[in-house]
Design a protein around this motif. Structure first.
Motif, short mmCIF file in Angstrom:
data_model
loop_
_atom_site.label_atom_id
_atom_site.label_comp_id
_atom_site.label_asym_id
_atom_site.label_seq_id
_atom_site.Cartn_x
_atom_site.Cartn_y
_atom_site.Cartn_z
N THR A 147 0.82 -1.21 0.00
CA THR A 147 0.00 0.00 0.00
C THR A 147 0.85 1.26 0.00
OG1 THR A 147 -1.91 -1.07 1.00
CG2 THR A 147 -1.67 1.30 1.39
N ALA A 148 1.99 1.23 0.68
CA ALA A 148 2.85 2.42 0.74
C ALA A 148 3.39 2.81 -0.63
CB ALA A 148 4.01 2.17 1.70
N TYR A 149 3.46 1.86 -1.56
CA TYR A 149 4.03 2.13 -2.88
C TYR A 149 3.00 1.98 -4.00
CZ TYR A 149 8.47 1.94 -0.48
OH TYR A 149 9.51 2.20 0.39
N ARG A 150 1.72 1.84 -3.65
CA ARG A 150 0.69 1.68 -4.67
C ARG A 150 0.29 3.06 -5.18
NH1 ARG A 150 -2.33 -1.12 -1.84
NH2 ARG A 150 -1.33 -3.10 -2.33
N PRO A 151 0.33 3.30 -6.48
CA PRO A 151 0.07 4.63 -7.01
C PRO A 151 -1.33 5.14 -6.68
CG PRO A 151 1.06 3.21 -8.69
CD PRO A 151 0.69 2.33 -7.53
N GLY A 152 -1.40 6.42 -6.30
CA GLY A 152 -2.68 7.07 -6.12
C GLY A 152 -3.51 6.58 -4.96
N GLY A 153 -2.90 5.86 -4.04
CA GLY A 153 -3.65 5.37 -2.89
C GLY A 153 -4.68 4.31 -3.24
N ALA A 154 -4.46 3.60 -4.33
CA ALA A 154 -5.40 2.57 -4.76
C ALA A 154 -5.47 1.44 -3.75
CB ALA A 154 -4.98 2.02 -6.13
N ASP A 155 -6.57 0.72 -3.77
CA ASP A 155 -6.76 -0.42 -2.87
C ASP A 155 -5.91 -1.60 -3.32
OD1 ASP A 155 -8.66 0.86 -1.29
OD2 ASP A 155 -10.31 0.23 -2.60
N PRO A 156 -5.57 -2.49 -2.38
CA PRO A 156 -4.90 -3.73 -2.79
C PRO A 156 -5.81 -4.58 -3.66
CG PRO A 156 -4.81 -3.40 -0.40
CD PRO A 156 -5.78 -2.41 -0.94
N LYS A 157 -5.21 -5.52 -4.36
CA LYS A 157 -6.02 -6.46 -5.14
C LYS A 157 -6.58 -7.57 -4.27
CE LYS A 157 -3.67 -5.64 -9.56
NZ LYS A 157 -2.88 -6.24 -10.67
N LEU A 158 -5.88 -7.88 -3.17
CA LEU A 158 -6.27 -9.00 -2.33
C LEU A 158 -6.43 -8.56 -0.88
CD1 LEU A 158 -3.73 -11.72 -3.59
CD2 LEU A 158 -6.14 -11.49 -4.26
N PHE A 159 -7.34 -9.21 -0.16
CA PHE A 159 -7.34 -9.10 1.29
C PHE A 159 -6.65 -10.32 1.87
CE2 PHE A 159 -11.37 -11.53 0.71
CZ PHE A 159 -11.18 -12.55 1.63
N ARG A 160 -6.05 -10.13 3.07
CA ARG A 160 -5.43 -11.23 3.81
C ARG A 160 -5.74 -11.02 5.29
NH1 ARG A 160 -1.09 -10.65 0.30
NH2 ARG A 160 -0.46 -12.56 -0.77
N TYR A 161 -6.42 -11.96 5.89
CA TYR A 161 -6.70 -11.89 7.32
C TYR A 161 -6.24 -13.19 7.97
CZ TYR A 161 -9.80 -8.20 5.64
OH TYR A 161 -10.31 -7.10 5.01
N GLN A 162 -5.44 -13.06 9.00
CA GLN A 162 -5.01 -14.23 9.77
C GLN A 162 -5.89 -14.38 10.99
OE1 GLN A 162 -0.93 -14.24 11.00
NE2 GLN A 162 -0.19 -15.13 9.11
N VAL A 163 -6.30 -15.62 11.25
CA VAL A 163 -7.02 -15.98 12.47
C VAL A 163 -6.16 -16.99 13.20
CG1 VAL A 163 -9.13 -16.96 13.44
CG2 VAL A 163 -9.25 -15.58 11.35
N GLN A 164 -5.69 -16.63 14.41
CA GLN A 164 -4.70 -17.43 15.10
C GLN A 164 -5.07 -17.58 16.58
OE1 GLN A 164 -1.86 -18.70 13.48
NE2 GLN A 164 -2.83 -17.94 11.64
N GLY A 165 -4.60 -18.68 17.17
CA GLY A 165 -4.75 -18.87 18.60
C GLY A 165 -5.48 -20.14 18.96
N PRO A 166 -5.47 -20.53 20.23
CA PRO A 166 -6.13 -21.77 20.67
C PRO A 166 -7.62 -21.81 20.36
CG PRO A 166 -4.66 -20.93 22.38
CD PRO A 166 -4.73 -19.88 21.32
#
Length: 446
Positions: A147-166
């Motif tokens: 995101t820091a280097y994506r031109p014009g503040g465009a959104d990412p192409k993908l989402f990534r969410y981690q779900v972790q823990g017992p």
């Protein structure tokens, strides 16, 4: 006028070390994510004791490598096994130079027979793309920067969410109305939620059970809201940028080792292809360990613990050097547990949150013993841990060493100058430090 390349920067600075040495450089943290949500201590405890959700959508580069020559190219530039690389599987890619030193790793996912996605810091992506273009492989490259280097503040192409823990499994079953199909570590299965289809990658943040959900950015907010809503009865905690960066210390992953591309005359054309204002030209070096020779910062995959990923059943850049390096491992990866009394003496009565990627010198009673790579406060262990490389004779658990705490000024001051830096005593322990990560979750990722 063309943009400056890496070789320009080295030439103007006088050396690679003079280009990269930046005493006191601020540690990197993921962009576009709050520093803290519940406080870094509570967020770290969540993936040890409960359930945590992390947003990884913004800080990685993704490069799609696709075409009839994709597998042939990747096999030529990395040491991984592609015969046993299934569609629906991910691996750490291991690209090395002709001399057997690592360029840097990344996460390579096989999307189809001749389609891969390489994610992480872009040094390994640069290596693959350069050789693909120069070698004339029948392959295309599509890159989505962080995101820091994506031109014009465009959104990412993908989402990534981690779900972790017992309690991660309970959360996932609540969201999807039951358990997901059995999936091996670092493999994924397609899932559907509210008519939206995406991937569920079996992954562990710091040894805990969990998933990484990956899909089209347009579906991301819906998925995140569903995860948080289902996790509310379980006490789900969102993980901010500060806590997230500490997980690799206990899981034993050294992020972004120095790419070994700065000195080999045969790589001059590569350095002239690389941008100066990229990872290779801007990732700072600093700490109490200093050398005028950038090659003193190079490491092999064996020294990073990647030997299990190396396969010699094919020809690739650096193959012969890796065969030799296998028998000449200079460093062992360990975790240092810093002495709390010394930490308070050096950092103050309430050190609070500590995060550093500095290269601090490690000493034994007999002299230099190694270098730190990633230091962080880990509240669940009531300690500051330093993921480090030490000489094999100092690697036994329980060995006492000390960390030289300070910032060498760099060029112009002798590497071994007595600068009066304080010492922090430390005890060597295994890496990964997390027992689950050390003994269980890596068994199926080769």
């Amino acid at each position: 006028m063309s943009a400056p390349h890496l070789q320009d920067g080295i030439d103007r600075a006088g050396s690679a070390v003079q280009l990269l040495w930046k005493p006191g450089a601020a540690p990197w943290t993921p962009e576009a994510v709050d520093s803290e949500y519940a406080g870094w201590r509570a967020e770290q405890r969540a993936w040890h004791e409960g359930v945590a959700v992390s947003n990884l959508s913004h800080h990685m580069y993704d490069m799609v490598i696709e075409g009839p020559g994709a597998t042939k190219l990747l096999a030529a530039v990395s040491a991984n096994n592609y015969e046993k690389f299934a569609v629906g599987q991910a691996k750490q890619i291991v690209p090395v130079t002709e001399r057997g030193f690592i360029v840097t790793d990344g996460i390579l996912a096989r999307e189809a027979e001749q389609r891969y996605t390489l994610s992480g810091v872009p040094a390994s992506q640069h290596w693959v793309q350069y050789h693909g273009e120069q070698g004339g492989y029948d392959v295309s490259f599509t890159t989505d920067p962080s995101t820091a280097y994506r031109p014009g503040g465009a959104d990412p192409k993908l989402f990534r969410y981690q779900v972790q823990g017992p309690l991660a499994q309970q959360l996932v079953e609540s969201v999807f109305g039951g358990p997901l199909p059995p999936t091996r570590f670092f493999h994924w299965t397609p899932v559907t939620l509210g008519g939206r289809t995406f991937k569920a990658l079996r992954h562990g943040m710091a040894g805990q059970a969990g998933y990484e959900f990956i899909g089209d950015w347009a579906d991301g907010q819906y998925v995140l809201d569903a995860l948080l809503a289902a996790g509310e009865p379980l006490g789900v905690v969102r993980v901010g940028a500060l806590a997230y960066t500490t997980a690799s210390v206990e899981s034993g992953w050294i992020p972004s080792p120095t790419p070994a591309v700065y000195t080999d005359p045969a790589l001059r054309a590569y350095r002239e292809w690389l941008p100066l204002y990229g990872i290779e030209g801007q990732r700072p070096l600093h700490g109490s360990f200093y050398s005028d020779d950038i090659e003193d910062y190079y490491v092999t995959p064996y020294e990073l613990g990647y030997g299990r990923l190396i396969n010699f059943d094919h020809d690739f850049i650096g193959r012969d050097a890796l065969l030799e390096a296998k028998e000449n491992v200079r460093w062992s990866k360990v975790t240092l547990v810093l002495n709390n009394d010394d930490v308070r003496r050096v950092l103050g009565d309430d050190p609070g949150f500590t995060l550093s990627y500095s290269r601090h010198r490690i000493e034994s009673a007999s002299g230099p013993a190694g270098t730190t790579y990633h230091i962080a406060s880990l509240d669940p262990y009531h300690a500051i841990l330093a993921l480090s490389l030490v000489a094999p004779e100092h690697a036994a658990p329980g060995t006492e060493v000390s960390v030289v705490w300070g910032e060498h000024p760099g060029p112009g001051t002798a590497a071994d100058a007595d600068l009066g830096f304080p010492r922090i005593r430390a005890t060597v322990q295994p890496a990964p430090y997390n027992e689950h990560a050390r003994t269980r979750y890596r068994r199926d990722d080769a």
